[in-house]
Design an enzyme around this catalytic site. Structure first.
Site, PDB file in Angstrom:
ATOM      1  N   ALA A  63      68.448  33.391  37.271  1.00  0.00           N
ATOM      2  CA  ALA A  63      67.277  34.055  36.695  1.00  0.00           C
ATOM      3  C   ALA A  63      67.683  34.834  35.456  1.00  0.00           C
ATOM      4  O   ALA A  63      68.781  35.390  35.389  1.00  0.00           O
ATOM      5  CB  ALA A  63      66.683  35.001  37.727  1.00  0.00           C
ATOM      6  N   GLY A 108      69.844  30.943  40.829  1.00  0.00           N
ATOM      7  CA  GLY A 108      68.920  29.838  40.560  1.00  0.00           C
ATOM      8  C   GLY A 108      69.606  28.649  39.911  1.00  0.00           C
ATOM      9  O   GLY A 108      69.154  27.511  40.071  1.00  0.00           O
ATOM     10  N   GLU A 111      71.037  26.810  42.673  1.00  0.00           N
ATOM     11  CA  GLU A 111      69.932  26.186  43.409  1.00  0.00           C
ATOM     12  C   GLU A 111      69.380  24.971  42.666  1.00  0.00           C
ATOM     13  O   GLU A 111      68.953  23.998  43.282  1.00  0.00           O
ATOM     14  CB  GLU A 111      68.836  27.224  43.678  1.00  0.00           C
ATOM     15  CG  GLU A 111      69.297  28.259  44.705  1.00  0.00           C
ATOM     16  CD  GLU A 111      68.341  29.421  44.856  1.00  0.00           C
ATOM     17  OE1 GLU A 111      67.988  30.030  43.813  1.00  0.00           O
ATOM     18  OE2 GLU A 111      67.948  29.736  45.993  1.00  0.00           O
ATOM     19  N   GLU A 131      73.080  36.517  45.153  1.00  0.00           N
ATOM     20  CA  GLU A 131      71.853  37.318  45.305  1.00  0.00           C
ATOM     21  C   GLU A 131      72.000  38.532  46.216  1.00  0.00           C
ATOM     22  O   GLU A 131      71.397  39.578  45.953  1.00  0.00           O
ATOM     23  CB  GLU A 131      70.705  36.435  45.818  1.00  0.00           C
ATOM     24  CG  GLU A 131      70.097  35.550  44.756  1.00  0.00           C
ATOM     25  CD  GLU A 131      70.787  34.201  44.611  1.00  0.00           C
ATOM     26  OE1 GLU A 131      71.908  34.043  45.145  1.00  0.00           O
ATOM     27  OE2 GLU A 131      70.209  33.310  43.979  1.00  0.00           O
TER      28      GLU A 131
HETATM   29  N1  COA Z   1      70.207  36.981  32.695  1.00  0.00           N
HETATM   30  C1  COA Z   1      70.073  37.394  31.431  1.00  0.00           C
HETATM   31  N2  COA Z   1      71.079  37.372  30.539  1.00  0.00           N
HETATM   32  C2  COA Z   1      72.261  36.888  30.959  1.00  0.00           C
HETATM   33  C3  COA Z   1      72.476  36.429  32.273  1.00  0.00           C
HETATM   34  C4  COA Z   1      71.380  36.488  33.159  1.00  0.00           C
HETATM   35  N3  COA Z   1      71.464  36.031  34.415  1.00  0.00           N
HETATM   36  N4  COA Z   1      73.748  36.010  32.386  1.00  0.00           N
HETATM   37  C5  COA Z   1      74.316  36.203  31.173  1.00  0.00           C
HETATM   38  N5  COA Z   1      73.404  36.747  30.322  1.00  0.00           N
HETATM   39  C6  COA Z   1      73.615  37.141  28.938  1.00  0.00           C
HETATM   40  C7  COA Z   1      74.510  38.371  28.839  1.00  0.00           C
HETATM   41  O1  COA Z   1      73.769  39.533  29.074  1.00  0.00           O
HETATM   42  C8  COA Z   1      75.009  38.248  27.433  1.00  0.00           C
HETATM   43  O2  COA Z   1      74.017  38.703  26.521  1.00  0.00           O
HETATM   44  P1  COA Z   1      74.406  39.633  25.263  1.00  0.00           P
HETATM   45  O3  COA Z   1      75.247  38.734  24.399  1.00  0.00           O
HETATM   46  O4  COA Z   1      73.069  39.953  24.693  1.00  0.00           O
HETATM   47  O5  COA Z   1      75.164  40.777  25.828  1.00  0.00           O
HETATM   48  C9  COA Z   1      75.161  36.744  27.242  1.00  0.00           C
HETATM   49  O6  COA Z   1      74.320  36.143  28.236  1.00  0.00           O
HETATM   50  C10 COA Z   1      76.572  36.272  27.489  1.00  0.00           C
HETATM   51  O7  COA Z   1      77.002  36.794  28.737  1.00  0.00           O
HETATM   52  P2  COA Z   1      78.532  37.140  29.040  1.00  0.00           P
HETATM   53  O8  COA Z   1      78.602  37.780  30.389  1.00  0.00           O
HETATM   54  O9  COA Z   1      79.105  37.862  27.876  1.00  0.00           O
HETATM   55  O10 COA Z   1      79.110  35.662  29.046  1.00  0.00           O
HETATM   56  P3  COA Z   1      80.357  35.058  29.843  1.00  0.00           P
HETATM   57  O11 COA Z   1      80.479  33.673  29.346  1.00  0.00           O
HETATM   58  O12 COA Z   1      81.530  35.965  29.748  1.00  0.00           O
HETATM   59  O13 COA Z   1      79.894  35.027  31.387  1.00  0.00           O
HETATM   60  C11 COA Z   1      78.434  34.525  33.212  1.00  0.00           C
HETATM   61  C12 COA Z   1      78.858  34.169  31.785  1.00  0.00           C
HETATM   62  C13 COA Z   1      77.210  33.661  33.539  1.00  0.00           C
HETATM   63  C14 COA Z   1      79.547  34.197  34.192  1.00  0.00           C
HETATM   64  C15 COA Z   1      78.087  36.028  33.316  1.00  0.00           C
HETATM   65  O14 COA Z   1      77.219  36.343  32.238  1.00  0.00           O
HETATM   66  C16 COA Z   1      77.378  36.418  34.593  1.00  0.00           C
HETATM   67  O15 COA Z   1      78.015  36.577  35.607  1.00  0.00           O
HETATM   68  N6  COA Z   1      76.033  36.586  34.539  1.00  0.00           N
HETATM   69  C17 COA Z   1      75.243  37.057  35.667  1.00  0.00           C
HETATM   70  C18 COA Z   1      74.921  35.906  36.595  1.00  0.00           C
HETATM   71  C19 COA Z   1      73.991  36.331  37.699  1.00  0.00           C
HETATM   72  O16 COA Z   1      74.238  37.269  38.439  1.00  0.00           O
HETATM   73  N7  COA Z   1      72.832  35.636  37.783  1.00  0.00           N
HETATM   74  C20 COA Z   1      71.755  35.998  38.640  1.00  0.00           C
HETATM   75  C21 COA Z   1      71.821  35.317  39.925  1.00  0.00           C
HETATM   76  S1  COA Z   1      70.445  35.772  40.910  1.00  0.00           S
END
Ligand code: COA
Length: 257
Positions: A63, A108, A111, A131
């Site tokens: 999400a 998601g 999923e 989650e």
């Molecule tokens: N929703 C909104 N924005 C997200 C996001 C999410 N789920 N996941 C990543 N982003 C955004 C970050 O905020 C960042 O934005 P910014 O450049 O404006 O700060 C950009 O994407 C890059 O994220 P970053 O964490 O720097 O990239 P990364 O390549 O080092 O890591 C992930 C990628 C996906 C591993 C890491 O971002 C992450 O763990 N995200 C959360 C995932 C999550 O918990 N999802 C929800 C599940 S319910």
């Protein structure tokens, strides 16, 4: 543009085009998915769809948590209804879906991969259902599709810890069919899709239904369902074509009729 669609004839590649925000499930991305699913179901020549994410970092980071923070509870409910419908749409589609998990597939995103029929991952991918660490539970089929895919014990291991696993571990658990080097992911996913696409379209559709719908039925009912799905193949031109091709020592040319 939330999705980039590459038409390769019998196979299409759908790429989530949101690399900067790690290909998250935003309202626009979800709306785009629903449109593509409807289009795909109506495209007779299409047999198999590969879904992947733009860039190396993420397949789909779940999400869009930034957008989510701006949404009302009612909007979140509506989003979840649409998300569930989209993932069910993949599952119920007459086409076969292959998830090419190129990076983070979280919440998601995981999923979405689970709703696909086949999964292949980059060894450096990161999969998980985090989650419970966010005060919610998987809400788009994760608690149901993960145990069906890998068994209850392994599913609880992932869901209750919320831990993230590599593509390699996902392959060991059976969550993906195999893990490959990142640069091999797309070629291997395409080869996988083409291997599916050369089969008879009605057989693919019927076999997918027999597996998915039969899995949750008692054995007698499941075998009846398989028989019904089989019968539907018997009257097809493609079955006659396969027999003729065998006799003529050539490859069959299937038309989906
Ligand atoms: N929703 C909104 N924005 C997200 C996001 C999410 N789920 N996941 C990543 N982003 C955004 C970050 O905020 C960042 O934005 P910014 O450049 O404006 O700060 C950009 O994407 C890059 O994220 P970053 O964490 O720097 O990239 P990364 O390549 O080092 O890591 C992930 C990628 C996906 C591993 C890491 O971002 C992450 O763990 N995200 C959360 C995932 C999550 O918990 N999802 C929800 C599940 S319910």
């Amino acid at each position: 543009m939330e999705w980039i669609v590459e038409d390769r004839g019998e196979v299409e590649v759908w790429t989530i085009a949101g690399e900067a925000r790690r290909n998250t499930f935003s309202l626009a991305m979800l709306a785009g998915l629903l449109v593509e699913l409807e289009r795909a179901a109506a495209r007779k020549a299409l047999r198999c769809v590969v879904i992947t994410g733009q860039g190396q970092k993420a397949f789909c980071a779940g999400a869009d948590l930034k957008e989510r923070a701006t949404m009302t509870v009612e909007q979140v409910h509506q989003f979840l209804r649409d998300l569930r419908a989209a993932l069910r749409g993949i599952e119920r589609s007459p086409k076969v879906f292959v998830a090419a998990v190129n990076g983070a597939a979280l919440g998601g995103g995981c999923e979405l991969a689970l709703a696909c029929d086949l999964r292949i991952a980059s060894s450096s991918a990161e999969l998980g259902l985090p989650e419970v660490g966010l005060g919610i539970i998987p809400g788009a089929g994760g608690t149901q599709r993960l145990p069906r895919a890998i068994g209850v014990a392994r599913a609880k291991d992932l869901i209750l810890t919320g831990r993230r696993i590599s593509g390699e571990e996902a392959a060991q658990l059976g969550l993906v069919s195999r893990a490959v080097a990142p640069e091999r992911l797309l070629p291997e996913a395409l080869a996988y899709a083409e291997q599916v696409a050369r089969n008879a379209p009605i057989s693919l559709r019927q076999a997918k239904r027999a597996v998915d719908e039969g899995f949750v039925l008692p054995m007698e009912a499941a075998l009846d369902l398989e028989n019904q799905m089989y019968q539907d193949c018997l009257g097809t031109r493609d079955r006659v074509e396969a027999l003729r091709a065998f006799a003529e020592k050539r490859k069959p040319v299937f038309t989906g009729e």
